[in-house]
Design a protein around this motif. Sequence first.
Motif, PDB file in Angstrom:
ATOM      1  N   ASP A   1       0.802  -1.217   0.000  1.00 34.79           N
ATOM      2  CA  ASP A   1       0.000   0.000   0.000  1.00 34.79           C
ATOM      3  C   ASP A   1       0.841   1.275   0.000  1.00 34.79           C
ATOM      4  OD1 ASP A   1      -2.495  -1.048  -0.232  1.00 34.79           O
ATOM      5  OD2 ASP A   1      -2.991  -0.935   1.895  1.00 34.79           O
ATOM      6  N   ALA A   2       1.989   1.230   0.699  1.00 37.86           N
ATOM      7  CA  ALA A   2       2.864   2.399   0.767  1.00 37.86           C
ATOM      8  C   ALA A   2       3.441   2.710  -0.610  1.00 37.86           C
ATOM      9  CB  ALA A   2       3.986   2.169   1.774  1.00 37.86           C
ATOM     10  N   ILE A   3       3.754   1.683  -1.374  1.00 36.80           N
ATOM     11  CA  ILE A   3       4.299   1.895  -2.716  1.00 36.80           C
ATOM     12  C   ILE A   3       3.241   2.515  -3.623  1.00 36.80           C
ATOM     13  CG2 ILE A   3       5.179   0.730  -4.777  1.00 36.80           C
ATOM     14  CD1 ILE A   3       6.587  -1.235  -2.909  1.00 36.80           C
ATOM     15  N   LYS A   4       2.009   1.992  -3.533  1.00 35.02           N
ATOM     16  CA  LYS A   4       0.919   2.545  -4.353  1.00 35.02           C
ATOM     17  C   LYS A   4       0.621   3.982  -3.961  1.00 35.02           C
ATOM     18  CE  LYS A   4      -1.394  -1.731  -5.595  1.00 35.02           C
ATOM     19  NZ  LYS A   4      -2.624  -2.491  -5.554  1.00 35.02           N
ATOM     20  N   ALA A   5       0.661   4.290  -2.673  1.00 37.21           N
ATOM     21  CA  ALA A   5       0.416   5.659  -2.213  1.00 37.21           C
ATOM     22  C   ALA A   5       1.513   6.591  -2.715  1.00 37.21           C
ATOM     23  CB  ALA A   5       0.340   5.702  -0.689  1.00 37.21           C
ATOM     24  N   ALA A   6       2.763   6.130  -2.677  1.00 36.09           N
ATOM     25  CA  ALA A   6       3.879   6.947  -3.175  1.00 36.09           C
ATOM     26  C   ALA A   6       3.758   7.168  -4.675  1.00 36.09           C
ATOM     27  CB  ALA A   6       5.209   6.277  -2.833  1.00 36.09           C
ATOM     28  N   GLN A   7       3.366   6.120  -5.401  1.00 37.48           N
ATOM     29  CA  GLN A   7       3.190   6.254  -6.847  1.00 37.48           C
ATOM     30  C   GLN A   7       2.046   7.211  -7.168  1.00 37.48           C
ATOM     31  OE1 GLN A   7       2.705   2.094  -7.843  1.00 37.48           O
ATOM     32  NE2 GLN A   7       4.863   1.904  -8.499  1.00 37.48           N
ATOM     33  N   ALA A   8       0.969   7.132  -6.402  1.00 36.75           N
ATOM     34  CA  ALA A   8      -0.172   8.031  -6.611  1.00 36.75           C
ATOM     35  C   ALA A   8       0.224   9.475  -6.317  1.00 36.75           C
ATOM     36  CB  ALA A   8      -1.354   7.605  -5.750  1.00 36.75           C
ATOM     37  N   ALA A   9       0.987   9.668  -5.251  1.00 39.08           N
ATOM     38  CA  ALA A   9       1.445  11.015  -4.907  1.00 39.08           C
ATOM     39  C   ALA A   9       2.375  11.556  -5.989  1.00 39.08           C
ATOM     40  CB  ALA A   9       2.155  11.001  -3.553  1.00 39.08           C
ATOM     41  N   GLN A  10       3.240  10.706  -6.504  1.00 36.91           N
ATOM     42  CA  GLN A  10       4.159  11.111  -7.572  1.00 36.91           C
ATOM     43  C   GLN A  10       3.382  11.479  -8.841  1.00 36.91           C
ATOM     44  OE1 GLN A  10       7.461  11.658  -7.531  1.00 36.91           O
ATOM     45  NE2 GLN A  10       7.320  12.328  -9.655  1.00 36.91           N
ATOM     46  N   LEU A  11       2.399  10.676  -9.181  1.00 37.48           N
ATOM     47  CA  LEU A  11       1.575  10.948 -10.356  1.00 37.48           C
ATOM     48  C   LEU A  11       0.826  12.263 -10.193  1.00 37.48           C
ATOM     49  CD1 LEU A  11       0.402  10.094 -13.085  1.00 37.48           C
ATOM     50  CD2 LEU A  11      -1.364   8.833 -11.835  1.00 37.48           C
ATOM     51  N   ALA A  12       0.264  12.499  -9.003  1.00 39.49           N
ATOM     52  CA  ALA A  12      -0.458  13.748  -8.753  1.00 39.49           C
ATOM     53  C   ALA A  12       0.480  14.945  -8.860  1.00 39.49           C
ATOM     54  CB  ALA A  12      -1.124  13.701  -7.375  1.00 39.49           C
ATOM     55  N   ALA A  13       1.690  14.828  -8.305  1.00 35.74           N
ATOM     56  CA  ALA A  13       2.657  15.926  -8.382  1.00 35.74           C
ATOM     57  C   ALA A  13       3.052  16.188  -9.828  1.00 35.74           C
ATOM     58  CB  ALA A  13       3.892  15.592  -7.539  1.00 35.74           C
ATOM     59  N   THR A  14       3.253  15.135 -10.602  1.00 30.31           N
ATOM     60  CA  THR A  14       3.605  15.275 -12.016  1.00 30.31           C
ATOM     61  C   THR A  14       2.480  15.963 -12.783  1.00 30.31           C
ATOM     62  OG1 THR A  14       5.015  13.324 -11.929  1.00 30.31           O
ATOM     63  CG2 THR A  14       4.254  14.015 -14.106  1.00 30.31           C
ATOM     64  N   GLN A  15       1.255  15.588 -12.496  1.00 29.34           N
ATOM     65  CA  GLN A  15       0.108  16.197 -13.177  1.00 29.34           C
ATOM     66  C   GLN A  15      -0.025  17.677 -12.807  1.00 29.34           C
ATOM     67  OE1 GLN A  15      -2.976  13.445 -11.996  1.00 29.34           O
ATOM     68  NE2 GLN A  15      -2.751  12.227 -13.877  1.00 29.34           N
ATOM     69  N   ARG A  16       0.211  18.010 -11.541  1.00 28.32           N
ATOM     70  CA  ARG A  16       0.157  19.421 -11.126  1.00 28.32           C
ATOM     71  C   ARG A  16       1.238  20.223 -11.854  1.00 28.32           C
ATOM     72  NH1 ARG A  16      -0.674  17.143  -6.069  1.00 28.32           N
ATOM     73  NH2 ARG A  16       1.501  17.462  -5.494  1.00 28.32           N
ATOM     74  N   PHE A  17       2.445  19.668 -11.914  1.00 28.75           N
ATOM     75  CA  PHE A  17       3.535  20.355 -12.607  1.00 28.75           C
ATOM     76  C   PHE A  17       3.181  20.562 -14.075  1.00 28.75           C
ATOM     77  CE2 PHE A  17       7.278  20.168 -15.332  1.00 28.75           C
ATOM     78  CZ  PHE A  17       7.978  21.274 -14.869  1.00 28.75           C
ATOM     79  N   GLU A  18       2.694  19.526 -14.732  1.00 27.72           N
ATOM     80  CA  GLU A  18       2.354  19.637 -16.152  1.00 27.72           C
ATOM     81  C   GLU A  18       1.264  20.671 -16.388  1.00 27.72           C
ATOM     82  OE1 GLU A  18       1.525  15.689 -17.549  1.00 27.72           O
ATOM     83  OE2 GLU A  18       3.632  15.086 -17.425  1.00 27.72           O
ATOM     84  N   THR A  19       0.283  20.731 -15.494  1.00 22.82           N
ATOM     85  CA  THR A  19      -0.788  21.720 -15.622  1.00 22.82           C
ATOM     86  C   THR A  19      -0.229  23.134 -15.474  1.00 22.82           C
ATOM     87  OG1 THR A  19      -2.431  20.173 -14.797  1.00 22.82           O
ATOM     88  CG2 THR A  19      -2.984  22.516 -14.651  1.00 22.82           C
ATOM     89  N   LEU A  20       0.576  23.353 -14.451  1.00 20.78           N
ATOM     90  CA  LEU A  20       1.188  24.669 -14.253  1.00 20.78           C
ATOM     91  C   LEU A  20       2.104  25.040 -15.415  1.00 20.78           C
ATOM     92  CD1 LEU A  20       2.065  24.407 -10.458  1.00 20.78           C
ATOM     93  CD2 LEU A  20       0.368  25.913 -11.495  1.00 20.78           C
ATOM     94  N   PHE A  21       2.870  24.080 -15.876  1.00 21.19           N
ATOM     95  CA  PHE A  21       3.805  24.286 -16.983  1.00 21.19           C
ATOM     96  C   PHE A  21       3.060  24.734 -18.239  1.00 21.19           C
ATOM     97  CE2 PHE A  21       6.424  22.637 -20.484  1.00 21.19           C
ATOM     98  CZ  PHE A  21       7.686  23.108 -20.131  1.00 21.19           C
ATOM     99  N   ARG A  22       1.998  24.021 -18.582  1.00 21.14           N
ATOM    100  CA  ARG A  22       1.230  24.337 -19.797  1.00 21.14           C
ATOM    101  C   ARG A  22       0.492  25.662 -19.669  1.00 21.14           C
ATOM    102  NH1 ARG A  22      -0.266  19.064 -19.411  1.00 21.14           N
ATOM    103  NH2 ARG A  22      -2.304  19.667 -18.637  1.00 21.14           N
TER     104      ARG A  22
END
Length: 186
Positions: A1-22
């Motif tokens: 579960d910790a790995i999935k939570a970390a992956q989800a957090a990483q994906l969310a951070a990446t999506q936020r960055f991409e949104t701000l970037f664009r």
Amino acid sequence: DAIKAAQAAQLAATQRFETLFRAAPDAIAVSDRADGRLLQVNDAFCELFGQPREAVIGHTALDLMLWLGPQPREALIERLRAGEAVQNVEGRARHAAGAQIDVLFSAERMAFGGVDCMLLMFRDVTERRRLEAAVRASEARLAHLLRKAPTVIYTARAERDFAATYYSPTVRELLGWSPEQFLQDA
């Protein structure tokens, strides 16, 4: 579960960055720190420099001749190599059509997809610089007119006592008092 939570957090951070970037109104690029190749640019970057994304990805700013003159670029590279962040450094860049662009440039080191990168930001201040120059020219013309007018020109507060706030330099020649003396008595 910790790995999935970390992956989800990483994906969310990446999506936020991409949104701000664009969505950012300023020109932004990500370059590989090792060789300076552009890995990603936003639409504002393409618009500012007049080049489509496909024409800039994989190339360096030097390849694309984005900077006018080597001096600011070399100094920035040295600061970035020393690990310093660069914030709002004035520079002059070049649009693909040849027009000069006054920019404020900022850069930060960052990791992007596991690669040591630089986040590069450019703010177009060309119009602001043009307006600042126009204001300076207008102020110079006004100062000249105030010095040369064959009469005393003054300004006064529009409220309460209507006291003078300015006298033209001609008050000394025409009345024998300095503008400061008149203002002191106001």
